[in-house]
Design a protein around this motif. Structure first.
Motif: not given
Ligand code: ADP
Ligand code: MG
Lengths: 470, 716
Positions: A83, A85-86, A88, A92, A95, A110-111, A113, A150, B167, B170, B195-200, B202-204, B242, B245-246, B249
């Motif tokens: 989606n 909308a989610e 940013i 994003h 990923e 491990a994915p 970047r 965006r 950004k 968030l 699972g080894g994933r790093k989040y940005l 600003y990623d909810l 935002l 929409s979340w 969850r």
């Protein structure tokens, strides 16, 4: 089981889906055909239609069911919905795509970047193409609302549309509001349109979920009443203003308790539809149903307008400053002398409506009242001068004397202006908007409307109208 | 004492001067001859001979009387300040926190209920805080504490300055919601990975994963927009969309601190966004009533060591009502006045009670200072008037006698304050005066309390006379209650033991009137007094016949007469007990009343414009140079360049031709004139002056006309 080249998915799936989403049978079937690996899976698909026509909901529901059932038919269908909308940023989005696809495939590496579309392509190729998959494997990747993404680079959508050319087992679906021509920059992409609902659609969708039965009434009677009621609501409100399904649904549920109050009270029976309608007529004319506002209706019982609320909140000086700003915004500079100077005319002057409109024939171009137009920018010094001029007069009735407060430009005035600015009642305009707040060169604009100002003025016994010259 | 030099809290003489003359012409070498360290050492040496002194005390408060003040006195002043203010500050904090408690309860229960309801919308609480942004801070801090404990929600507070864009907002939300572990296990940033994933950052999704990993059952995330008006409308819209929409969850709840009104707030959002919210409005306690409780506790209450004089207090109250200066400004004003008093007034030591003040401490300077006070003068004059000439003479001449008098004043002060507060409390208890407590207090300080109808400050007499029997009884009960319980706001204990006489008479009156009422009831008449009888006639004229009317006024039963007497007796009691003089009647009140507006106004409400204008139009007032004395606010060629240009500027129109300005200036200071500058140096001065005017915001380069500058200020 794959005995023919073309066959549609299980009829049961489509039938139940059409039941959950009435009035969308054609779209559901078309979508199933275009996505189902056994039928005519396409590479790219554009789904378009206005807001709340069921695009997202139906796509998601269909894919979920197809994925459940395909195994027995010799296909493996996986899917991921992203989606926009989610997301940013574009990065994003990339990923999220990778992680959702990896999730759908229960991939546990491990994915890495993923900053550009090409990196995304590499990752997806790694996941979908270079990893051996059983025969009949197919993947559907849905980009929901991709036109609202965006920070999207303008090549984003065409680049995403190339993915399915590189990865043969992939179908990409783009859900958008209305696709511009040459949207994907590739030829022959099937487009599936979700048209807006008509009145009959609205009514049949909403009547599919009737409310709980009324007292002394069978569920069937309640459902009948609900159907007729929704039609009436549509005629009264929806055609004019509330065109989307959720807002229509909201209006119906909000009106229902009031509409059925006589049934609860036992004064009318549910079969007396027209009597009920007449009894509830006032509610059908209530605008708040269409624009419910952010407050629950019980909490707004106070019913105070914004003007009076503001008047009780703002202390005297900022209140006067706001009024002065309004005058500065809505009067032309050339009238300042007439309005604000006591020099030539003595204390009592004629104001408002301009200098004697009476005798002159009205000019052909009727101008729109200035207070209905947007506010004009003014220089801070001018507003302060107006403030100094009107303050004496407006506070004349006020017995409290200000003594040393009279001094212009002292820190409290500055603080009041800064507060008004931070409350966005006054805004800076032009290039200097980021500069020094008290820089006299900057231009300002008042940011509240006539209604609020009038209330504010009346709060201190001033008719702002008298101080405006058209 | 060399260590003092780098302790940083060292004051130079110049720090207290109104204007500092920077003389750039003075060659650097002469400045070096009196380098700062030398100066400091000199001061330090002067201190050195005094034995065993606490260096920190010496450093914080410099000795007054031109340095002649004894170190004990200095230390005492500091001690006094340090014991007086913190107590008060605690009380004020308590009052402020209490004031918010209702709102907190409401918001908490609202959010708890909202968690249960399923509406498909985001729950939002709109807290109307009023325009004072500073007070929002405490409220949201408390909200955070409360929600974290009461609902175990994750609380994130956003301020517009911390969240300039989507950004950043968030990022802050995710950081705060994940880091602020209630159990204190996670400290600092937790690295969320799945699972080894790093989040940005600003990623909810990261927040989602984090919440799932918590054992706790679906904790809600409360995002509070502290100053929601300051947020960009678009940013709010984005964030709300935002969250919406979340919301399947991550269960988001929102709180908005709103300074204006919900309508204005809503007008800044898109309609479709507003539709995603539903909520309720909460009003915090009105700023006025918060102010009233703060005044009760911290200004009027018995714990306030220093009294704020009536005119200063009045100006604060006015400012509070007229300006956006919120309660925080009021509190800092109060603190500032405390600081000023103990820091700069040597006589503030007279506030010390319980034997800390003794003859030894009183230096000749103190005594001299006391003799310059107005209240000293008044005291002596009063003594002369009363023909107590010995007393007057001793006051004037005998130091020891005066000191003894001074030492007695502590007791008198306490008595006065007790009387003042008790009277005020009783006036409030009568419920007959409609004046607010603040106004009453100010009135009492400035003109005393007197309930006499014609001449008194709080005319209650008529109201008391008009009382009917039942009202009379309930009034007495209220008074007795007030005497018994005192007032916790004012820090006033009940004073029943001290007021045996008052309590006794009140009880007697009550019993008597109770009996009278019983009796007249059994007689079938209504108990009335001489005073209330007339008003009763007025009421009966509408219904009753005329004949009966005149009889009604004429006939006063015995009970009525007795009741009239009782009313008179109560009045006497009240006028005796609700009574106190104005504060400046007291000898030595200057030592414990601060009623001067000057340092306060200069610091809290500076007038930069007026100051600039004055300095530029009459520089002589500040520079005191010999050459400009006769200019007297006019234009003179000896004025500093900027001042000359300023005078010319005042005469010019909205657009100023720089060439004209230059020729006017040069005509004034040029070769033929008194200063006789040559063109080159005149031009240098001219440019410098013009640049200074621009710096001070008087002119700017005009875009309309070349070679012109625009006049920016025309209000003086
Ligand atoms: N035909 C339908 N029958 C029942 N509900 C529907 C139908 N069409 C849309 N809805 C409901 O309307 C809402 C909005 O639909 P959505 O799929 O989000 O619209 P879109 O993606 O087109 O903007 C959803 O809650 C959906 O369940
Ligand atoms: Mg959608």
């Amino acid at each position: 089981m794959r005995n023919s080249l073309f066959h549609l998915p299980d009829e049961l799936i489509l039938a139940t889906l059409s039941q959950t989403f009435p009035c969308r049978e054609a779209q559901i079937r078309a979508l199933a055909t275009l996505l189902y690996p056994g039928a005519a899976p396409c590479r790219n698909l554009v789904i378009h239609g206005t807001e709340a026509t069921g695009k997202s909901a139906i796509t998601a529901a269909l894919l979920a069911r197809l994925a459940d059932r395909t195994e027995d038919e010799g296909f493996i269908l996986s899917h991921a919905i992203v989606n926009s909308a989610e997301c940013i940023t574009a990065r994003h989005l990339y990923e999220t795509v990778v992680s959702k696809v990896a999730n759908a495939l229960s991939w546990d590496g491990a994915p890495s970047r993923c900053e550009t579309v090409s990196q995304l392509t590499v990752e997806l190729v790694k996941l979908l193409k270079y990893t051996p998959r059983p025969a009949g494997f197919h993947f559907v990747l849905v980009f929901d609302g991709i036109d609202r993404q965006r920070d999207a680079p303008h090549t984003l959508v065409p680049a995403l549309a190339r993915l399915s050319e590189i990865i043969s087992s992939l179908t990409t679906v783009f859900i958008v509001t209305s696709p511009p021509p040459r949207f994907l920059l590739t030829s022959s992409v099937p487009h599936l349109h979700f048209p807006t609902y008509t009145k009959t659609d609205f009514v049949s969708i909403v009547s599919a979920s009737p409310p709980p039965a009324l007292p002394n009434t069978s569920p069937q009677e309640t459902a009948d009443l609900w159907t007729r009621f929704t039609a009436a609501v549509h005629d009264a409100l929806a055609r004019a203003a509330s065109r989307t399904l959720p807002s229509f649904h909201h209006a119906c549920t909000a009106l229902w308790p009031r509409f059925t109050a006589p049934v609860h009270a036992g004064t009318h029976s549910p079969r007396e539809f027209s009597k009920l309608l007449i009894a509830a007529r006032v509610h059908f004319q209530n605008e708040r149903l269409l624009d419910p506002g952010v407050l629950t209706s019980t909490a707004t019982a106070t019913g105070s307008g914004a003007g009076t609320a503001l008047a009780t909140l703002l202390p005297t000086t900022p209140r006067l400053l706001l009024l002065a700003s309004y005058l500065a915004s809505h009067n032309a500079t050339k009238h300042d002398i007439t309005l604000f100077s006591t020099h030539y005319h003595g204390r009592r002057r004629r104001r408002g409506g301009g200098p004697s409109v009476g005798g002159r024939p009205r000019s052909k171009h009727r101008k729109i009242a200035r207070k209905l137009l947007g506010s004009h920018a003014f220089v801070l010094e001018r507003m302060l001068a107006i403030f100094a001029a009107v303050r004496g007069e407006w506070e004349a009735g006020n017995t409290r004397d200000h003594g040393d407060n009279k001094e212009e430009g002292h820190a409290d005035i500055g603080m009041a202006i800064a507060t008004l600015a931070s409350l966005r009642l006054l805004v800076r305009v032009g290039g200097g908007a980021t500069g020094d707040l008290m820089d006299c060169g900057g231009k300002w604009r008042v940011n509240v409307g006539w209604e609020v100002i009038r209330g504010l003025g009346r709060g201190i016994g001033v008719e702002v109208e008298d101080w405006l010259i058209e | 004492m060399d260590g003092n030099e780098d302790s940083g809290i060292f004051f130079e003489e110049d720090d207290h001067r109104a204007a500092y003359i920077f003389n750039a012409d003075q060659p650097l070498s002469t400045q070096k001859q009196t380098p700062r360290p030398a100066k400091r050492r000199k001061v330090a040496k002067a201190d050195a001979p005094r034995p065993h002194q606490d260096s920190s005390v010496e450093l914080a408060f410099p000795p007054l009387f031109n340095g002649a003040e004894g170190s004990d006195a200095v230390r005492l002043r500091k001690q006094l300040y340090e014991t007086a203010w913190p107590v008060l500050e605690d009380r004020i904090q308590h009052v402020l926190r209490e004031a918010n408690s209702n709102t907190l309860d409401e918001v908490t229960s609202f959010l708890q209920h909202a968690a249960e309801a399923e509406t498909g919308k985001i729950t939002a609480g709109f807290i109307i805080t009023g325009p004072s942004i500073a007070s929002q801070h405490l409220l949201f801090e408390q909200l955070g504490e409360r929600l974290r404990t009461a609902t175990r929600a994750r609380f994130v507070r956003l301020r517009a300055s911390e969240a300039p864009n989507l950004k950043a907002a968030l990022k802050k939300i995710i950081q705060d919601a994940t880091a602020s572990g209630t159990d204190g296990e996670e400290v600092g940033d937790v690295e969320i990975s799945h699972g080894g994933r790093k989040y940005l950052d600003y990623d909810l999704e990261a927040l989602h994963v984090f919440l799932q990993q918590q054992q706790q059952q679906s904790p809600r995330v409360v995002v509070a927009f502290q100053d929601s008006e300051a947020f960009e409308g678009g940013l709010l819209t984005d964030l709300i969309a935002l969250f919406h929409s979340w919301r399947d969850r991550i269960p988001f709840d929102l709180l908005f601190g709103i300074a204006t009104s919900v309508e204005l707030f809503q007008a800044r959002l898109l309609k479709s966004t507003a539709r995603q919210l539903y909520g309720a409005q909460f009003d915090v306690v009105q700023a006025d009533s918060v102010l009233e409780s703060v005044i009760k506790t911290a200004v009027a209450g018995s714990q306030a060591a220093l009294r704020i004089g009536p005119s200063l207090l009045q100006s604060w109250v006015d400012r509070h009502r007229d300006q956006v200066a919120g309660i925080q400004v009021f509190i800092s004003s109060l603190k500032y006045v405390y600081m000023c008093h103990f820091y700069a007034d040597p006589l503030s030591v007279l506030l010390a009670g319980d034997g800390r003040l003794d003859r030894k401490l009183m230096q000749p300077e103190h005594i001299e200072a006391v003799r310059t006070l107005d209240s000293f003068k008044a005291q002596v004059e009063a003594a002369v008037e009363a023909r107590q000439l010995n007393h007057a003479q001793s006051l004037l001449e005998d130091d020891d006698y005066l000191v003894a008098q001074i030492l007695e004043q502590g007791q008198k002060r306490n008595e006065y304050l007790l009387r003042l507060l008790r009277s005020l409390h009783l006036v409030a208890a009568t419920g007959l005066s409609s004046t607010s407590f603040t106004d009453l207090y100010i009135l009492a300080l400035s003109s005393g309390i007197d309930i006499d109808q014609s001449s008194g400050t709080v005319p209650l007499e008529d109201a008391v006379k008009r009382l009917r029997a039942e009202e009379f009884l309930s009034l007495i009960n209220r008074l007795l209650m007030a005497v018994q319980t005192g007032s916790s706001d004012l820090g006033l204990d009940g004073w029943e033991p001290d007021a045996e006489e008052l309590v006794g008479s009140l009880t007697d009156l009550r019993d008597e009137v109770d009996g009278l009422r019983e009796r007249s009831k059994s007689n079938g008449t209504v108990l009335k007094s001489k005073y209330s009888a007339q008003s009763r006639v007025l009421r009966t004229t509408v219904v009753a016949q005329k004949v009966q009317l005149s009889q009604d006024t004429a006939i006063m039963t015995d009970e009525d007469k007795a009741f009239t007497k009782a009313v008179d007796a109560l009045l006497d009691l009240l006028s005796e007990n609700l009574n106190c003089g104005p504060i400046d009647n007291l000898f030595l009140h200057e030592a414990w009343v601060f009623d001067s507006k000057s340092p306060y106004r200069d610091v809290f409400v500076p007038c930069p414009d007026a100051t600039f204008g004055r300095a530029l139009s009459r520089p002589h007032d500040y520079l005191a140079c010999a050459c400009c004395a006769k200019a007297n606010g006019g234009l003179a060629s000896t004025l500093p360049t900027t001042a000359i240009l300023y005078h010319l500027y005042l005469e010019a129109g909205a657009l100023i031709n720089v060439a004209d300005l230059w020729s006017a200036y040069y005509a004034l200071v040029g070769e033929e004139s008194e200063p006789g500058l040559d063109e080159r140096s005149a031009l240098v001065c001219f440019y410098r002056g013009l640049a200074e005017l621009r710096m001070m915001g008087f002119v700017k380069q005009s875009r309309k006309k070349a070679d012109h500058v625009a006049k920016l200020k025309w209000l003086f």
